[in-house]
Enzyme design. Sequence first.
Site, PDB file in Angstrom:
ATOM      1  N   ASP A 220       0.871  -1.179   0.000  1.00  0.00           N
ATOM      2  CA  ASP A 220       0.000   0.000   0.000  1.00  0.00           C
ATOM      3  C   ASP A 220       0.908   1.229   0.000  1.00  0.00           C
ATOM      4  O   ASP A 220       2.120   1.125   0.244  1.00  0.00           O
ATOM      5  CB  ASP A 220      -0.909  -0.045   1.254  1.00  0.00           C
ATOM      6  CG  ASP A 220      -1.919   1.089   1.312  1.00  0.00           C
ATOM      7  OD1 ASP A 220      -2.175   1.731   0.264  1.00  0.00           O
ATOM      8  OD2 ASP A 220      -2.463   1.350   2.407  1.00  0.00           O
ATOM      9  N   CYS A 260      -4.322  -2.470  -2.725  1.00  0.00           N
ATOM     10  CA  CYS A 260      -5.684  -1.925  -2.571  1.00  0.00           C
ATOM     11  C   CYS A 260      -5.970  -0.809  -3.575  1.00  0.00           C
ATOM     12  O   CYS A 260      -7.123  -0.567  -3.899  1.00  0.00           O
ATOM     13  CB  CYS A 260      -5.900  -1.444  -1.145  1.00  0.00           C
ATOM     14  SG  CYS A 260      -4.671  -0.238  -0.614  1.00  0.00           S
TER      15      CYS A 260
END
Length: 301
Positions: A220, A260
């Site tokens: 991320d 994500c």
Amino acid sequence: MKHLLKLSDLSREEILSLLNLADQLKYEKKNGIDQSGYLKGKSLGMIFQKSSTRTRVSFEVGMFDLGGQPLFLSSRDLQIGRGEPVQDTARVLSRMLSGIMIRTFEQKEVEDLAKYGSIPVINGLTDYCHPCQVLADLMTIREHKGSFRGLKLCFIGDGNNMANSLMVGAVKMGMKFAIACPQGYEPDAALMEWAKQEGDFFITEDPVEAAKDADVIYTDVWASMGQEEEKAAREKVFKNFCVNEVVMNAAKKDAMVLHCLPAHRGEEITEEVFEAHANEIFDEAENRLHAQKAVLVKLLK
Ligand code: CP
Ligand code: NVA
């Protein structure tokens, strides 16, 4: 299940039941089966205090697919943005809507909405966690790997909202969880303690060590929403926390890569690794829709 405030509130069985429903809803959508009966006459208010592409679109399209009505409520326009207390907002919205989805900074705000309101509340991301994303991640892992049995999930980067929720999701599903993060950027201390007790948990400052024999590599951004002012400092701290060829060589040959999104190529992941695993990453993004629909059906139907 009355709300989705954080993943740690859900039992393993509740998570599996959501994942099974998400698979079913995905199958129905792909096969043109009408889903408009699920949430006919229901409405979802979606409060956004931060930006969003996937969360907004998945919940908005999800409500349309299921026959309900989504309302996009930017905090810029709501009275909550001018200081109206959460307690009052919760009670007003509870009189008009069937459910609330909220993306905000403090976890307490989400918990307070649930506490003072009388309708289901869904956490669409806080600084503490991102349970909706992890439901889609687990769905994607099971889709690609067949089951969770014996898998090792490795997270490389900031011990942020994603790391917190992934750790909980991985442990609940019986996966090994390894994280590589710089000192001072570890996940939530209480959650790490829980993970050590309940599962197979490993933490290191060395990305290659964490990635060893991993089945899933996850990363991320280095600076999350709300941390824009720390961006330059974080670029220095995190410069070795990049999912690159070296990290991938430590993982299993058939390891999948998840992110994500949004991604910063050249920072937490190289362009080459990202593009080599784009199929998995965009399956994951698509699965936000199906997983969020499962949450909506469970809570609002
Ligand atoms: N992954 C995720 O939550 O994306 P958005 O910020 O675009 O909603
Ligand atoms: N950690 C990131 C996740 C975005 C989906 C953030 O909070 O900005």
